[in-house]
Structure formats: structure tokens, C-alpha cells
Design a protein around this motif. Structure first.
Motif, PDB file in Angstrom:
ATOM      1  N   LEU A   1       2.919   7.450  41.994  1.00  0.00           N
ATOM      2  CA  LEU A   1       1.805   6.504  42.013  1.00  0.00           C
ATOM      3  C   LEU A   1       1.718   5.674  40.731  1.00  0.00           C
ATOM      4  O   LEU A   1       1.257   4.541  40.750  1.00  0.00           O
ATOM      5  CB  LEU A   1       0.488   7.253  42.250  1.00  0.00           C
ATOM      6  N   LYS A   2       2.169   6.259  39.611  1.00  0.00           N
ATOM      7  CA  LYS A   2       2.068   5.534  38.333  1.00  0.00           C
ATOM      8  C   LYS A   2       3.280   4.673  38.033  1.00  0.00           C
ATOM      9  O   LYS A   2       3.173   3.523  37.630  1.00  0.00           O
ATOM     10  CB  LYS A   2       1.890   6.546  37.192  1.00  0.00           C
ATOM     11  N   VAL A   3       4.469   5.255  38.238  1.00  0.00           N
ATOM     12  CA  VAL A   3       5.708   4.576  37.838  1.00  0.00           C
ATOM     13  C   VAL A   3       6.371   3.869  39.015  1.00  0.00           C
ATOM     14  O   VAL A   3       7.078   2.884  38.837  1.00  0.00           O
ATOM     15  CB  VAL A   3       6.677   5.612  37.201  1.00  0.00           C
ATOM     16  N   GLY A   4       6.127   4.390  40.212  1.00  0.00           N
ATOM     17  CA  GLY A   4       6.707   3.760  41.391  1.00  0.00           C
ATOM     18  C   GLY A   4       7.554   4.696  42.213  1.00  0.00           C
ATOM     19  O   GLY A   4       7.747   4.485  43.404  1.00  0.00           O
ATOM     20  N   SER A   5       8.072   5.741  41.589  1.00  0.00           N
ATOM     21  CA  SER A   5       8.937   6.665  42.326  1.00  0.00           C
ATOM     22  C   SER A   5       8.982   8.021  41.640  1.00  0.00           C
ATOM     23  O   SER A   5       8.914   8.103  40.406  1.00  0.00           O
ATOM     24  CB  SER A   5      10.352   6.092  42.398  1.00  0.00           C
ATOM     25  N   SER A   6       9.120   9.041  42.446  1.00  0.00           N
ATOM     26  CA  SER A   6       9.249  10.394  41.880  1.00  0.00           C
ATOM     27  C   SER A   6      10.577  10.550  41.146  1.00  0.00           C
ATOM     28  O   SER A   6      10.748  11.474  40.360  1.00  0.00           O
ATOM     29  CB  SER A   6       9.152  11.424  43.006  1.00  0.00           C
ATOM     30  N   THR A   7      11.500   9.651  41.370  1.00  0.00           N
ATOM     31  CA  THR A   7      12.780   9.707  40.661  1.00  0.00           C
ATOM     32  C   THR A   7      12.657   9.078  39.269  1.00  0.00           C
ATOM     33  O   THR A   7      13.569   9.194  38.458  1.00  0.00           O
ATOM     34  CB  THR A   7      13.856   8.893  41.417  1.00  0.00           C
ATOM     35  N   GLY A   8      11.562   8.385  39.043  1.00  0.00           N
ATOM     36  CA  GLY A   8      11.384   7.671  37.774  1.00  0.00           C
ATOM     37  C   GLY A   8      11.876   6.229  37.842  1.00  0.00           C
ATOM     38  O   GLY A   8      11.777   5.478  36.870  1.00  0.00           O
ATOM     39  N   ILE A   9      12.415   5.815  38.994  1.00  0.00           N
ATOM     40  CA  ILE A   9      12.892   4.427  39.132  1.00  0.00           C
ATOM     41  C   ILE A   9      11.684   3.484  39.080  1.00  0.00           C
ATOM     42  O   ILE A   9      10.736   3.629  39.852  1.00  0.00           O
ATOM     43  CB  ILE A   9      13.641   4.227  40.479  1.00  0.00           C
ATOM     44  N   THR A  10      11.735   2.540  38.165  1.00  0.00           N
ATOM     45  CA  THR A  10      10.671   1.530  38.059  1.00  0.00           C
ATOM     46  C   THR A  10      11.075   0.311  38.896  1.00  0.00           C
ATOM     47  O   THR A  10      12.257   0.178  39.268  1.00  0.00           O
ATOM     48  CB  THR A  10      10.506   1.086  36.597  1.00  0.00           C
ATOM     49  N   PRO A  11      10.145  -0.611  39.161  1.00  0.00           N
ATOM     50  CA  PRO A  11      10.525  -1.823  39.904  1.00  0.00           C
ATOM     51  C   PRO A  11      11.673  -2.564  39.223  1.00  0.00           C
ATOM     52  O   PRO A  11      12.555  -3.109  39.894  1.00  0.00           O
ATOM     53  CB  PRO A  11       9.235  -2.646  39.900  1.00  0.00           C
ATOM     54  N   LYS A  12      11.685  -2.555  37.876  1.00  0.00           N
ATOM     55  CA  LYS A  12      12.752  -3.253  37.153  1.00  0.00           C
ATOM     56  C   LYS A  12      14.103  -2.558  37.391  1.00  0.00           C
ATOM     57  O   LYS A  12      15.126  -3.212  37.648  1.00  0.00           O
ATOM     58  CB  LYS A  12      12.418  -3.264  35.650  1.00  0.00           C
ATOM     59  N   ALA A  13      14.072  -1.239  37.317  1.00  0.00           N
ATOM     60  CA  ALA A  13      15.302  -0.482  37.558  1.00  0.00           C
ATOM     61  C   ALA A  13      15.781  -0.687  38.995  1.00  0.00           C
ATOM     62  O   ALA A  13      16.989  -0.762  39.254  1.00  0.00           O
ATOM     63  CB  ALA A  13      15.061   1.000  37.290  1.00  0.00           C
ATOM     64  N   LEU A  14      14.823  -0.798  39.905  1.00  0.00           N
ATOM     65  CA  LEU A  14      15.186  -1.014  41.308  1.00  0.00           C
ATOM     66  C   LEU A  14      15.971  -2.324  41.464  1.00  0.00           C
ATOM     67  O   LEU A  14      16.966  -2.368  42.194  1.00  0.00           O
ATOM     68  CB  LEU A  14      13.928  -1.046  42.188  1.00  0.00           C
ATOM     69  N   ALA A  15      15.501  -3.359  40.757  1.00  0.00           N
ATOM     70  CA  ALA A  15      16.187  -4.657  40.848  1.00  0.00           C
ATOM     71  C   ALA A  15      17.646  -4.513  40.420  1.00  0.00           C
ATOM     72  O   ALA A  15      18.559  -5.053  41.059  1.00  0.00           O
ATOM     73  CB  ALA A  15      15.462  -5.677  39.987  1.00  0.00           C
ATOM     74  N   ASN A  16      17.884  -3.753  39.348  1.00  0.00           N
ATOM     75  CA  ASN A  16      19.256  -3.518  38.884  1.00  0.00           C
ATOM     76  C   ASN A  16      20.061  -2.735  39.921  1.00  0.00           C
ATOM     77  O   ASN A  16      21.237  -3.018  40.166  1.00  0.00           O
ATOM     78  CB  ASN A  16      19.254  -2.732  37.567  1.00  0.00           C
ATOM     79  N   ILE A  17      19.417  -1.738  40.507  1.00  0.00           N
ATOM     80  CA  ILE A  17      20.111  -0.912  41.508  1.00  0.00           C
ATOM     81  C   ILE A  17      20.511  -1.780  42.706  1.00  0.00           C
ATOM     82  O   ILE A  17      21.623  -1.661  43.226  1.00  0.00           O
ATOM     83  CB  ILE A  17      19.217   0.277  41.956  1.00  0.00           C
ATOM     84  N   ILE A  18      19.601  -2.653  43.121  1.00  0.00           N
ATOM     85  CA  ILE A  18      19.896  -3.508  44.290  1.00  0.00           C
ATOM     86  C   ILE A  18      21.064  -4.443  43.974  1.00  0.00           C
ATOM     87  O   ILE A  18      21.961  -4.643  44.805  1.00  0.00           O
ATOM     88  CB  ILE A  18      18.624  -4.259  44.734  1.00  0.00           C
TER      89      ILE A  18
ATOM     90  N   ILE B   1      11.693   1.626  54.183  1.00  0.00           N
ATOM     91  CA  ILE B   1      11.431   2.423  52.974  1.00  0.00           C
ATOM     92  C   ILE B   1      12.354   3.643  52.981  1.00  0.00           C
ATOM     93  O   ILE B   1      12.340   4.442  53.916  1.00  0.00           O
ATOM     94  CB  ILE B   1       9.956   2.874  52.861  1.00  0.00           C
ATOM     95  N   HIS B   2      13.146   3.722  51.919  1.00  0.00           N
ATOM     96  CA  HIS B   2      14.042   4.866  51.752  1.00  0.00           C
ATOM     97  C   HIS B   2      13.389   5.906  50.861  1.00  0.00           C
ATOM     98  O   HIS B   2      12.498   5.588  50.076  1.00  0.00           O
ATOM     99  CB  HIS B   2      15.334   4.441  51.029  1.00  0.00           C
ATOM    100  N   ASN B   3      13.878   7.113  50.941  1.00  0.00           N
ATOM    101  CA  ASN B   3      13.619   8.090  49.885  1.00  0.00           C
ATOM    102  C   ASN B   3      14.364   7.557  48.667  1.00  0.00           C
ATOM    103  O   ASN B   3      15.576   7.295  48.742  1.00  0.00           O
ATOM    104  CB  ASN B   3      14.185   9.442  50.328  1.00  0.00           C
ATOM    105  N   ALA B   4      13.671   7.361  47.543  1.00  0.00           N
ATOM    106  CA  ALA B   4      14.325   6.743  46.386  1.00  0.00           C
ATOM    107  C   ALA B   4      15.464   7.592  45.834  1.00  0.00           C
ATOM    108  O   ALA B   4      16.303   7.102  45.076  1.00  0.00           O
ATOM    109  CB  ALA B   4      13.304   6.453  45.297  1.00  0.00           C
TER     110      ALA B   4
END
Lengths: 293, 531
Positions: free
Chosen positions: B221-238, B267-270
């Protein structure tokens, strides 16, 4: 004795009716819960392999096929032969099965006797005596064998003994004594069930009749059994239906504007008193959702 | 052992030795080859209460003094009382009431529990053990029954901090697979009781495994994912995924993110982005090839379908479910599709159905029927001979027994895998992978060993049995597990027993098999490399 026995009999029947009604009312008054179903669900179209409507991409717009009859037949079939036990523990099943048969026959016996007593007031003879004789005999023999078997199982098998309370052992013994008394009465009294019918006619017409000591003992035991039952889990005959229909097979989706949704909205209005640090004690459920810290 | 022993003073209630364990098939039939559960260090034993079975899932610190002990007891009792009230527990009160009141303790459920069987039938793991302890505590401390009645009904039990610490741990020795509930003719659900005990600890005492609460729902709820992936990190992953797709398949695909008005929000499991990006890539390839109007979300929690609340905390469950649908609502999508994650299916589509009201009640579906439609109706060209290796299917409990999605995944595999073979039992009668209810992500101390040796043992046995005729490492074999948490558990299980090297058994998702069969992709998509 006759007057006392009459009052005692009325009391015991009223007692079990009231106690069971209260239990059922409590069960049914419990709030709506989150979905927690378990497959296979018998009313579903794909019940054979345990499929749900979620296998269909158009489930929300398509028409759902639900079969209440199939659900009832499934439960009835399990009532009749208790297949789950037969599959896993056939020896235990045998004693469990015959003890349940005995219990069901005891209910039938009571029903026939009471019906016979009631009808005899109007001088209607439905000739149930032949049937009750056989029902009684099977009920008593099955009850003795079944409950002794279960008692032995619970004493011998570690996994059962560990979880069996003195009250449960008492229950098995009590039923054996009841059936033994019934069997002795069946063997030594003349027309015991006709006498029993007359006893009930006396109860209905408020004119007590005299009965044999053995039948008196049997009726006292039956009455005590009726008072004892609400303190046991014997009502699982009925609660099982609720468990399947209201919990295990409850796959009703929440649709906007439905009665179900209204009940949910009402539940969400309740205030929570849980007090862990991440919970806002005293706030409503629907307020908690907006507070994430 | 007796039930009341759970509160007695003992260094360790139960010890599991190698001879106790359920035997495994070849090549693990000689116990000498088998790794076991590691002993805790002296420091861990000193700090935490490990007196249940020498394993720590939560790691409840030992009270420092009598005052701490009393506080633990009082808070537990306060939680237990609240658990039985409609305002605090309307969510599960009726099922809980039924299971507490009407179990006849016939033990028919015992043989269905994989942990109980695998451990050599240790009494503490019996499905009826925890419920009976809870029942006795309620009789004595909540209903305040007189002493004589407690003796007669066998409900006399002494509550102390030791019992509470052990009961808390014990609630995390059940994977909530609910196979025990399935076999109960009276509808008793002993899995639910474990769930409710977990709720007392979390919702009242603030005690939960770190991976589920602090690093799980709170972080999501705070960071975006239980894995610790932030929206910024997600952009890099994509971006990485797009490059990888091009490298592996030659296809240039632009993965849509935050596309307003799309038909589907996927929506995937991160965990997939982190550990199995080939799964999320395969979804992108299939959706692109079929022209589906879809999108991912980059909003906090919008790219992580997990909802660990389902395992231990109703409030956290609802918070995350509502977050998911709010994101879908803002994007104006027609529906949410859940990727290959079993508990996310169950949480978002089924359990949370009764907290999502009004405009929040957005259509939520599994991706599997959509994939089945694509494969069976030949919306992409597929060549089954590319999957010509032995394949078996693991049924995630949340998706199958608890939700009834049984056939879509089978229809795909039957169509695409000529050597498909079912495990026994399968479908709604399946066994849990051993990582259910959060176990797969719980890495506390020696708990991962426990879930490999005990809770995952039955699954390991099933996998070895189904491939027994091709067990040699010369034949490559594939376990299809369309669920991230199951894959996590299977990965750890295989690593623990060195299964990839010894037997050449690989694992992966369902969409990987689909893409592996796509005729316009030259190289095999599945790489058979252990990572």
C-alpha cells in the motif's frame, strides 16, 4: 407416576423444540459473511469436476444454470449411506452407520407412536403396530451394536480417544442403555408399542393411562434423551444443511443494487474495536479502507 | 501427547526425525540422500519461542518478565472475544461458528492433510488439533463455563503465554488449502480456524509474519508492491521486458501502461516481474498477437495483484482489494483480468466480492478463460510439437478447489502438450504445493526448510510419481504451475532437493507453454535454465 410422567413427557418435547429452535435461530441470525466457498458446488453446471461459473468468460451476462434438486439429492444420498466415511474408514463407518440408522428409526418410531396415539382419539386405526414392532427391534439392536462399537473405537483408537470427552462417552452409554431398555421391553412386554400409543392418547386427552414398569422406564429414558440432545452436536443433521447452502456452496455474486449488496453495506457500517497498530479502533469498516497507515 | 500439553513447560513439544517422514519415490527413496530441517541457532532459540516444533515462521519474542507474559495473555483473550462478535468479525462469523460448534471430531479430515501425513502424523499438525485448543479456550475463558462442566466436556485447559506463542506458530503450519474441509461430511472447516487464529494475532495483537504484514500488505500500500518494486522501477522493468521480447522473439512490442479506456487491466503478481519476467512477457506477446485492447497500471499497488490480507487480516484484505478496483475505475477499463496468481484470483474475484459495493464492483475475471478462448479458437497459430516433452499440471488450491477454475488450463495443455499427464490426485482434489497461505514467501529462519521437508513433501511425491517412467535426467520435464506463489514454492522445493540437476524437472507457468508453441516465433521460448 402417570401424571408426573405425562408432565415430564410434555416438558421434554417442548424443551427440545425450544432449544433446537433457539439454536437454529442463532445460526440463521448470524451476519452475512465473505465468500468462502469450496468446490465442487453441487448446484453448478460443471459440478462433476468442480467447475464454477468463473470458467465462462461471459458469466456476468450469461444465464446461470443452478440445480437445487441436485444439491438436495447429494445431501440426501450422503445422509443415507454416509459415503465419506465408507471411503476412508469402512469399519468405523459400519458402527457409525448403524448407530445413525438407529437414531433415525427412533425418530420414526416416535413419530408413528405419536401419530397413532393422535389418530386413535378419532378412532382411526392406521395399523402401524406391525411397522413399529419392526422399526423398534431394528432401532434397538442397531443402537446397541453401533454405540458399543463406537465406544470401543473411541477407547481404542488414539486419534479418537484424545479428542473424546467424558460427556461423549456418556452419550454412547446412555444410548446403549436406552436401546437395551427398549429391547427388554420389546421382548417381555405385551404389545409395548400399542401401550405406548395409548400413553400418548392419554397425554392428548389429558387422561393418564397406566403402563408397565418397563415402558415407564423406556419413556423416562426417551424424555431424558430429548433433554440431553440439545447439549450435544446431534443437531448437525440440520446445521449441516446450513453449512452447505449458506457457506460451502454459497457462490452468489454480489450484484450492484441487489439485496445482498444492501446487507453488505449494512455490515460495513459497523464499528471495529480491533486494536492492532494498523487498525483505527472505533472507526467503521468502510472508514478503515481509506486509512492505510 | 495430550492436547493440554500445548501449554506445558517443555523445551520443544514435537521433534521431527528422518524416520518420521513420509517416504518419497526414487531417487529420493533412500533417506540418506535427503536434506533435513536445520536446527535453529542458540541465539534464535534464546530470542524467540521455538518450543512448538523447533521451527520459526513468525518468531514470537519470548516475554522478558511476568508482566510481558500477562500482557500477551490479556491481548490474546481480548482478540478471542472480538473474534466472536458480529461487528468485529461479520466477515467470517457464521463459518467460524459452524466449525467451532458442530465438529464431531471423527478425524476423517486427518488423512487429507499433506503436512500431517508428511510429518509422520505428528499430532500437532492434525487438522482438528488447533480448533480443539481454540474451542477449549473459548469454553473456559470466554463462555466462563464452571470447572465441573469443563471436566465433563473435556474443555479444561490452562492458558499461559507459552500456549499462545505455540498456537500462533501452529496457525502457520496449515497452508489453508482446505482439503480437510472438502472431505468433511458436516461442512467443518479446520483451515478456517487457522485463518481466524492468525486474525487474532494480527488484528488485535499486532503479530504477523514480517513477509505478510510489514513487507507484504503494508509495503504494497505504501510503496506499490510487496516485492518493493516502485512505479519507477516498474517502468525500467517494462523497458527491459520489451527489449527481451525483441531479443527472444524478434517482435517489437510496446507494452501498454495506464492506457485509459482499455478493455482489460491486466494485473500480475509482481513477483513475476522480479523472478519470472518470461511470464509477463508471454502475456504481452499473446495479447499483442491477438489484438486485445489491454493495459498494465503503474499506480501504487496497481501492478501487484497480490493480496496477502486474505491469509491473516480482513482489514488489510479489504484495503488492498479496494485499492485495486479504484485504480481500474480511474483508468475506466471494462474489467480487471488477474494473471497467473492463485491467491490474487481468490482474493480479488471471490472473497473481496462482498466488500466491493456500488461503483467499486467492477468486473474482475481470471485470465485463464480468455487464454483458453485464444488457444481453442486458434486466434494465434500454434504448433503442439514444440511442446513435445512430458508435462504435468499443478492445480493451485486458490484457483481450483477454492474458486472452481479447473478446466480452462487443462484445455490449453491438452491442446498444446502431447505428453501431458495428470498428477494424482488432481483438480479440486489436488494437494497444495506446500507454499500456500503465504508460506512460499516466508523466509524466516528455518521455516523454508520446514515447507520443503513437510508442507511441500506431498507435492514433491506427486511430481516424482507422475514422472517416474521418465525420471532420468536425460529427459526434460515440465511442471506447469499457473500461480506465482506455487512457482515460488516449487522453485524452492526443487532447489532444496536439487531436482533440476538430478531429474531434469523444470517448472513454469501456462502462458510460457503457449508462447513456446507459437509458430511465428523461431527460437523456443522456454529456456530450460535454472535460475
Amino acid at each position: 407416576m402417570s401424571v408426573f410422567l405425562g408432565i415430564f413427557t410434555y416438558f421434554s418435547y417442548i424443551f427440545i423444540l425450544v432449544a433446537y429452535s433457539l439454536k437454529i435461530a442463532k445460526y440463521l441470525s448470524l451476519p452475512i459473511h465473505l465468500r468462502w466457498e469450496l468446490y465442487p458446488i453441487m448446484h453448478e453446471e460443471n459440478y462433476r469436476y468442480g467447475g464454477s461459473y468463473y470458467e465462462d468468460m461471459n458469466w456476468r451476462t450469461g444465464k446461470r444454470q443452478k440445480s437445487l434438486l441436485r444439491s438436495l439429492l447429494y445431501l440426501m444420498r450422503d445422509y443415507l449411506y454416509m459415503g465419506s466415511y465408507l471411503k476412508s474408514h469402512c469399519y468405523y463407518w459400519f458402527f457409525l452407520y448403524i448407530s445413525h440408522i438407529s437414531f433415525i428409526l427412533l425418530i420414526f418410531l416416535q413419530a408413528f407412536i405419536i401419530a397413532g396415539g393422535l389418530l386413535s382419539i378419532k378412532h382411526i386405526d392406521v395399523s402401524l403396530h406391525g411397522i413399529t414392532e419392526y422399526i423398534g427391534l431394528i432401532c434397538f439392536i442397531a443402537g446397541i451394536a453401533g454405540n458399543i462399537g463406537l465406544l470401543v473405537f473411541h477407547l481404542v483408537k488414539d486419534e479418537l480417544r484424545l479428542y473424546t470427552s467424558p460427556f461423549m462417552y456418556f452419550g454412547y452409554l446412555f444410548y446403549v442403555i436406552l436401546c437395551l431398555c427398549g429391547l427388554v421391553m420389546w421382548l417381555y412386554d405385551d404389545n409395548p408399542f400399542l401401550q405406548y400409543e395409548n400413553f400418548w392418547r392419554g397425554l392428548f386427552t389429558l387422561s393418564p393411562v397406566s403402563i408397565t414398569p418397563l415402558l415407564t422406564c423406556f419413556i423416562i429414558l426417551i424424555n431424558l434423551h430429548l433433554i440431553y440432545l440439545p447439549f450435544t452436536r446431534a443437531i448437525h443433521y440440520i446445521t449441516r444443511l446450513f453449512a452447505f447452502f449458506k457457506i460451502r456452496w454459497d457462490d452468489e455474486p454480489n450484484i450492484k443494487g441487489s439485496g445482498l449488496e444492501k446487507r453488505i453495506l449494512k455490515a460495513l457500517e459497523q464499528k471495529i474495536t480491533w486494536s492492532a497498530p494498523h487498525i483505527h479502533t472505533g472507526k467503521k469498516w468502510n472508514e478503515q479502507f481509506k486509512m492505510n497507515d | 501427547m495430550k492436547l493440554e500439553d500445548i501449554g506445558k513447560d517443555a523445551e520443544q513439544l514435537v521433534k521431527i526425525g528422518p524416520d518420521d517422514l513420509m517416504p518419497l519415490p526414487y531417487p529420493y527413496d533412500k533417506q540418506i540422500n535427503e536434506p533435513l530441517i536445520k536446527e535453529l541457532t542458540d541465539d534464535q532459540k534464546t530470542r524467540y519461542d521455538a518450543s512448538l516444533d523447533g521451527v520459526l515462521a513468525i518468531g514470537i519474542p519470548k516475554p522478558k518478565n511476568k508482566e510481558d507474559e500477562d500482557t500477551l495473555v490479556q491481548r490474546f483473550l481480548s482478540g478471542l472475544k472480538k473474534l466472536l462478535t458480529p461487528e468485529n468479525n461479520w466477515t467470517f462469523l457464521q463459518p467460524l461458528y459452524h466449525s467451532l460448534e458442530y465438529c464431531v471430531k471423527c478425524q476423517i479430515c486427518s488423512d487429507s492433510c499433506p503436512a500431517y501425513i508428511a510429518s509422520g502424523r505428528k499430532e500437532i499438525y492434525r487438522p482438528t488439533f488447533r480448533p480443539e485448543i481454540l474451542r477449549r479456550l473459548i469454553d473456559k475463558y470466554i463462555k466462563n463455563r464452571p470447572k465441573l462442566l469443563l471436566k465433563i466436556t473435556g474443555s479444561d485447559i490452562e492458558l499461559n503465554w507459552q500456549l499462545i506463542a505455540r498456537l500462533g506458530e501452529l496457525a502457520y503450519r496449515c497452508t489453508l488449502c482446505r482439503k480437510c474441509a472438502q472431505v468433511c461430511p458436516l461442512g467443518i472447516d479446520n483451515g478456517l480456524i487457522s485463518h481466524e487464529i492468525r486474525k487474532i494475532f494480527s488484528q488485535e495483537m499486532g503479530i504477523a509474519p514480517k513477509e505478510l504484514h510489514e513487507l507484504g500488505t503494508v509495503q504494497q500500500l505504501k510503496v506499490g508492491s510487496s516485492t518493493g518494486i516502485t512505479p519507477k522501477a516498474l517502468a525500467n522493468i517494462i523497458e527491459f521486458m520489451e527489449e527481451e521480447i525483441e531479443e527472444k522473439t524478434g517482435k517489437r512490442i510496446k507494452i501498454p501502461v495506464d492506457k485509459e479506456g482499455a478493455d482489460i487491466l491486466l494485473i500480475h503478481n509482481a513477483g513475476e516481474f522480479m523472478s519470472w519476467p518470461e511470464n509477463t512477457m508471454a502475456f504481452a506477446i499473446i495479447f499483442d498477437a491477438t489484438g486485445i485492447n489491454w493495459t498494465l497500471s503503474s499506480e501504487l499497488a496497481g501492478y501487484d495483484a497480490v493480496n496477502y490480507g486474505i491469509w491473516y487480516d480482513d482489514i488489510q484484505l479489504a484495503r488492498i482489494a479496494i485499492r485495486h478496483v479504484e485504480i481500474a475505475k480511474a483508468l475506466k477499463v471494462k474489467k480487471i483480468n488477474v494473471g497467473e496468481c492463485g491467491h490474487a484470483h481468490k482474493a480479488m474475484i471471490v472473497v473481496a466480492d462482498r466488500v466491493l459495493t456500488g461503483d467499486l464492483n467492477i468486473l474482475r475475471e481470471s485470465a485463464l478463460p480468455l487464454l483458453t478462448d485464444i488457444v481453442l479458437n486458434q486466434k494465434i497459430k500454434l504448433d503442439p510439437s514444440r511442446n513435445n516433452f512430458p508435462v504435468t499440471l499443478h492445480d493451485p488450491c486458490n484457483m481450483v478447489r477454492l474458486m472452481g477454475i479447473v478446466e480452462p488450463q487443462r484445455q490449453i495443455i491438452r491442446k498444446l502438450c502431447p505428453q501431458f499427464k495428470e498428477m494424482e490426485p488432481h483438480g479440486v482434489d489436488n494437494y497444495c504445493c506446500g507454499g500456500g497461505s503465504g508460506f512460499a514467501i516466508m523466509q524466516s529462519m528455518n521455516f523454508p526448510d520446514w515447507r520443503s521437508v513437510i508442507s511441500g513433501r506431498m507435492k514433491l511425491k506427486q511430481i516424482l510419481e507422475v514422472f517416474q517412467d521418465v525420471i532420468s535426467p536425460e529427459v526434460k520435464k515440465y511442471v506447469c504451475a499457473p500461480c506465482s506463489n506455487c512457482k515460488g514454492q516449487i522453485r524452492d522445493l526443487f532447489a532444496f532437493y536439487n531436482l533440476f540437476d538430478r531429474c531434469n524437472i523444470f517448472y513454469g507457468g501456462l502462458v510460457e507453454l503457449i508462447v513456446n508453441a507459437m509458430v511465428d516465433i523461431k527460437k523456443p521460448f522456454i529456456e530450460w535454465e535454472w535460475r
